[in-house]
Design an enzyme around this catalytic site. Structure first.
Site, PDB file in Angstrom:
ATOM      1  N   GLY A   1       0.792  -1.224   0.000  1.00 33.68           N
ATOM      2  CA  GLY A   1       0.000   0.000   0.000  1.00 33.68           C
ATOM      3  C   GLY A   1       0.824   1.273   0.000  1.00 33.68           C
ATOM      4  N   HIS A   2       2.142   1.172   0.109  1.00 36.17           N
ATOM      5  CA  HIS A   2       2.997   2.367   0.244  1.00 36.17           C
ATOM      6  C   HIS A   2       4.180   2.280  -0.694  1.00 36.17           C
ATOM      7  CE1 HIS A   2       5.455   5.470   2.318  1.00 36.17           C
ATOM      8  NE2 HIS A   2       4.291   5.905   2.743  1.00 36.17           N
ATOM      9  N   PHE A   3       4.127   2.445  -1.848  1.00 38.18           N
ATOM     10  CA  PHE A   3       3.016   2.689  -2.765  1.00 38.18           C
ATOM     11  C   PHE A   3       3.095   1.599  -3.821  1.00 38.18           C
ATOM     12  CE2 PHE A   3       4.251   6.819  -1.004  1.00 38.18           C
ATOM     13  CZ  PHE A   3       3.054   7.226  -0.466  1.00 38.18           C
TER      14      PHE A   3
ATOM     15  N   ILE B   1       7.990   2.623  -1.414  1.00 34.20           N
ATOM     16  CA  ILE B   1       8.887   3.419  -0.579  1.00 34.20           C
ATOM     17  C   ILE B   1       8.662   3.002   0.873  1.00 34.20           C
ATOM     18  CG2 ILE B   1       9.421   5.747   0.249  1.00 34.20           C
ATOM     19  CD1 ILE B   1       8.427   6.796  -2.465  1.00 34.20           C
TER      20      ILE B   1
END
Length: 157
Positions: free
Chosen positions: A57-59, A64
């Site tokens: 989810g990041h990203f 990252i």
């Protein structure tokens, strides 16, 4: 803490870390600690891989490592060296207290080897403050000051 209450350890592998830190997957954020100088300074190592759950989810298109996890890895390194110096049979618990002056300079991505340099800058009773610098390939990617309280296992219950 006097030398009589400390052990001497120059490096800590994952088994040593699992013995002193309560963190487990997916929140154990250091793989090894080297260059340990008592509870004064050390360098934690975090091998960043795409398999870590936060990257979904990041990203998704450009993974990252979240800055908050870099700071947590710094704090785990500082806490671990404090606990590793205690004599066997005197377990302790580290409570993360403060984060000051956090700055993020560059993204940390899968494939990076994150070096977490921690140095004690202040101690009062059972509270220690550490200056922390995170680097990848010799380039500073983040920095912060973290403080933690160390209590005995009996005090934490």
């Amino acid at each position: 803490m006097s030398d009589a209450n400390q052990t001497k350890l120059e490096a800590a592998d994952i088994q040593d870390l699992l013995a002193v830190l309560p963190h487990r997957y997916p929140f154990l954020l250091i793989d090894r600690i080297v260059d340990i100088d008592g509870d004064v300074s050390a360098t934690g190592i975090k091998n960043v891989t795409i398999n870590e759950p936060h990257f979904t989810g990041h990203f998704p298109e450009k993974p990252i490592m979240p800055g908050v996890l870099i700071v947590e890895a710094m704090a785990q390194t500082a806490g671990a060296i404090s606990l590793l110096q205690r004599k066997t049979g005197r377990p302790g618990v580290v409570y993360f207290m403060t984060i000051d002056n956090a700055k993020f300079r560059r993204p940390v991505i899968p494939g990076d080897r994150l070096l977490l340099h921690v140095k004690k800058i202040k101690q009062r009773a059972n509270i220690s403050k550490y200056e922390c610098i995170a680097e990848v390939d010799g380039v500073k990617v983040a920095e912060a000051e973290v403080a933690a309280m160390i209590s005995t296992a009996e005090e934490s219950q």
